[in-house]
Write a protein that holds these residues in place. Sequence first.
Motif, PDB file in Angstrom:
ATOM      1  N   ILE A 262     -37.042 -77.197 -34.947  1.00  0.00           N
ATOM      2  CA  ILE A 262     -38.355 -77.757 -34.608  1.00  0.00           C
ATOM      3  C   ILE A 262     -38.512 -78.812 -33.784  1.00  0.00           C
ATOM      4  N   SER A 263     -37.590 -79.889 -33.645  1.00  0.00           N
ATOM      5  CA  SER A 263     -37.499 -80.820 -32.980  1.00  0.00           C
ATOM      6  C   SER A 263     -37.390 -80.461 -31.340  1.00  0.00           C
ATOM      7  N   ASN A 264     -36.131 -79.493 -31.113  1.00  0.00           N
ATOM      8  CA  ASN A 264     -35.958 -79.224 -29.823  1.00  0.00           C
ATOM      9  C   ASN A 264     -36.968 -78.301 -29.254  1.00  0.00           C
ATOM     10  N   ALA A 265     -37.374 -77.517 -30.154  1.00  0.00           N
ATOM     11  CA  ALA A 265     -38.602 -76.664 -29.477  1.00  0.00           C
ATOM     12  C   ALA A 265     -39.781 -77.491 -29.090  1.00  0.00           C
ATOM     13  N   GLY A 266     -39.966 -78.608 -29.687  1.00  0.00           N
ATOM     14  CA  GLY A 266     -40.972 -79.385 -29.424  1.00  0.00           C
ATOM     15  C   GLY A 266     -40.734 -79.941 -27.987  1.00  0.00           C
ATOM     16  N   VAL A 267     -39.612 -80.527 -28.031  1.00  0.00           N
ATOM     17  CA  VAL A 267     -39.220 -81.130 -26.578  1.00  0.00           C
ATOM     18  C   VAL A 267     -39.318 -80.032 -25.633  1.00  0.00           C
ATOM     19  N   GLN A 268     -38.831 -79.020 -25.778  1.00  0.00           N
ATOM     20  CA  GLN A 268     -38.877 -77.761 -24.688  1.00  0.00           C
ATOM     21  C   GLN A 268     -40.060 -77.452 -24.380  1.00  0.00           C
ATOM     22  N   ARG A 269     -41.248 -77.395 -25.413  1.00  0.00           N
ATOM     23  CA  ARG A 269     -42.460 -76.897 -25.029  1.00  0.00           C
ATOM     24  C   ARG A 269     -42.961 -78.183 -24.217  1.00  0.00           C
ATOM     25  N   ILE A 270     -42.721 -79.313 -24.333  1.00  0.00           N
ATOM     26  CA  ILE A 270     -43.343 -80.374 -23.392  1.00  0.00           C
ATOM     27  C   ILE A 270     -42.684 -80.326 -22.144  1.00  0.00           C
ATOM     28  N   TYR A 271     -41.321 -80.173 -22.140  1.00  0.00           N
ATOM     29  CA  TYR A 271     -40.892 -79.868 -20.656  1.00  0.00           C
ATOM     30  C   TYR A 271     -41.211 -78.637 -19.843  1.00  0.00           C
ATOM     31  N   GLU A 272     -41.894 -77.655 -20.534  1.00  0.00           N
ATOM     32  CA  GLU A 272     -42.313 -76.619 -20.244  1.00  0.00           C
ATOM     33  C   GLU A 272     -43.744 -76.653 -19.494  1.00  0.00           C
ATOM     34  N   ARG A 273     -44.489 -77.537 -20.050  1.00  0.00           N
ATOM     35  CA  ARG A 273     -46.091 -77.505 -19.956  1.00  0.00           C
ATOM     36  C   ARG A 273     -46.473 -79.021 -19.687  1.00  0.00           C
ATOM     37  N   TYR A 274     -46.019 -80.003 -19.951  1.00  0.00           N
ATOM     38  CA  TYR A 274     -46.910 -81.375 -20.062  1.00  0.00           C
ATOM     39  C   TYR A 274     -46.039 -82.390 -19.215  1.00  0.00           C
ATOM     40  N   THR A 275     -45.098 -82.109 -18.108  1.00  0.00           N
ATOM     41  CA  THR A 275     -44.579 -83.256 -17.505  1.00  0.00           C
ATOM     42  C   THR A 275     -45.393 -83.631 -16.317  1.00  0.00           C
ATOM     43  N   TRP A 276     -45.050 -84.794 -15.898  1.00  0.00           N
ATOM     44  CA  TRP A 276     -45.693 -85.570 -14.663  1.00  0.00           C
ATOM     45  C   TRP A 276     -45.759 -84.600 -13.727  1.00  0.00           C
ATOM     46  N   LYS A 277     -44.657 -83.988 -13.388  1.00  0.00           N
ATOM     47  CA  LYS A 277     -44.351 -82.982 -12.192  1.00  0.00           C
ATOM     48  C   LYS A 277     -45.558 -81.891 -12.208  1.00  0.00           C
ATOM     49  N   ILE A 278     -45.761 -81.238 -13.300  1.00  0.00           N
ATOM     50  CA  ILE A 278     -46.170 -80.106 -13.642  1.00  0.00           C
ATOM     51  C   ILE A 278     -47.860 -80.474 -13.456  1.00  0.00           C
ATOM     52  N   TYR A 279     -48.331 -81.773 -13.962  1.00  0.00           N
ATOM     53  CA  TYR A 279     -49.604 -82.370 -13.929  1.00  0.00           C
ATOM     54  C   TYR A 279     -49.980 -82.739 -12.315  1.00  0.00           C
ATOM     55  N   ALA A 280     -48.976 -83.253 -11.649  1.00  0.00           N
ATOM     56  CA  ALA A 280     -49.280 -83.510 -10.057  1.00  0.00           C
ATOM     57  C   ALA A 280     -49.423 -82.398  -9.368  1.00  0.00           C
ATOM     58  N   GLU A 281     -48.533 -81.069  -9.674  1.00  0.00           N
ATOM     59  CA  GLU A 281     -48.695 -80.123  -8.981  1.00  0.00           C
ATOM     60  C   GLU A 281     -50.288 -79.139  -9.304  1.00  0.00           C
ATOM     61  N   ARG A 282     -50.700 -79.306 -10.426  1.00  0.00           N
ATOM     62  CA  ARG A 282     -52.040 -79.009 -10.803  1.00  0.00           C
ATOM     63  C   ARG A 282     -52.921 -79.696 -10.150  1.00  0.00           C
ATOM     64  N   LEU A 283     -52.731 -80.992 -10.103  1.00  0.00           N
ATOM     65  CA  LEU A 283     -53.834 -81.805  -9.480  1.00  0.00           C
ATOM     66  C   LEU A 283     -53.894 -81.491  -7.937  1.00  0.00           C
ATOM     67  N   MET A 284     -52.805 -81.386  -7.206  1.00  0.00           N
ATOM     68  CA  MET A 284     -52.689 -80.982  -5.939  1.00  0.00           C
ATOM     69  C   MET A 284     -53.465 -79.609  -5.545  1.00  0.00           C
ATOM     70  N   THR A 285     -53.074 -78.669  -6.486  1.00  0.00           N
ATOM     71  CA  THR A 285     -53.667 -77.380  -6.323  1.00  0.00           C
ATOM     72  C   THR A 285     -55.407 -77.375  -6.387  1.00  0.00           C
ATOM     73  N   LEU A 286     -55.890 -78.286  -7.328  1.00  0.00           N
ATOM     74  CA  LEU A 286     -57.299 -78.497  -7.702  1.00  0.00           C
ATOM     75  C   LEU A 286     -57.741 -79.136  -6.259  1.00  0.00           C
ATOM     76  N   ALA A 287     -57.066 -80.374  -5.729  1.00  0.00           N
ATOM     77  CA  ALA A 287     -57.575 -80.996  -4.849  1.00  0.00           C
ATOM     78  C   ALA A 287     -57.660 -79.943  -3.398  1.00  0.00           C
ATOM     79  N   GLY A 288     -56.666 -79.161  -3.249  1.00  0.00           N
ATOM     80  CA  GLY A 288     -56.671 -78.109  -2.339  1.00  0.00           C
ATOM     81  C   GLY A 288     -57.945 -77.011  -2.335  1.00  0.00           C
ATOM     82  N   VAL A 289     -58.153 -76.709  -3.671  1.00  0.00           N
ATOM     83  CA  VAL A 289     -59.247 -75.788  -3.778  1.00  0.00           C
ATOM     84  C   VAL A 289     -60.704 -76.438  -3.563  1.00  0.00           C
TER      85      VAL A 289
ATOM     86  N   VAL B 163     -65.504 -74.537   3.492  1.00  0.00           N
ATOM     87  CA  VAL B 163     -66.291 -73.261   3.529  1.00  0.00           C
ATOM     88  C   VAL B 163     -67.638 -73.375   3.216  1.00  0.00           C
ATOM     89  N   SER B 164     -68.143 -74.076   2.482  1.00  0.00           N
ATOM     90  CA  SER B 164     -69.370 -74.429   1.922  1.00  0.00           C
ATOM     91  C   SER B 164     -70.265 -75.018   2.961  1.00  0.00           C
TER      92      SER B 164
END
Length: 148
Positions: free
Chosen positions: A75-102, A109-110
């Motif tokens: 359970i411990s290892n699966a929890g750590v893996q889940r975080i590194y797959e979905r909730y790292t600062w790198k992932i957050y920064a990439e999403r933020l940059m995508t939103l900024a681009g959008v 265009v508006s």
Amino acid sequence: MFGKPALYEAFGLTVVEAMTCGLPTFATCHGGPAEIIEHGVSGFHVDPYHPDQAAELMADFFEMCKKDSNHWDKISNAGVQRIYERYTWKIYAERLMTLAGVYGFWKYVSKLERRETRRYLEMFYFLKFRELAKSVPLADPVTIEQST
């Protein structure tokens, strides 16, 4: 083990932190933890409105750990893996940059000018919020003076 049986948790930063540390995590099934945790895989969802079920789930977890010495680590290892797959600062920064681009693309265009934007917001205020603002009771100056 980490427990967060809140009635509602908007995101669940403490849940992410606990899972990052490798703690088997039991958190509310309402709000952010419902998305963060994969029940029975990377942690456990508990319903704060049913504490008996939550207690039974925790007791079952410890019983399983007693029978299988690797269960805690699984359970411990699966929890750590889940975080590194979905909730790292790198992932957050990439999403933020995508939103900024959008947003930048939408703004381009508006072709809304500041004056047009202000007119739109004023129209929205007059149509929607003006009546709501009128319904808010004004404070009685005598009551305010007496309370100070």
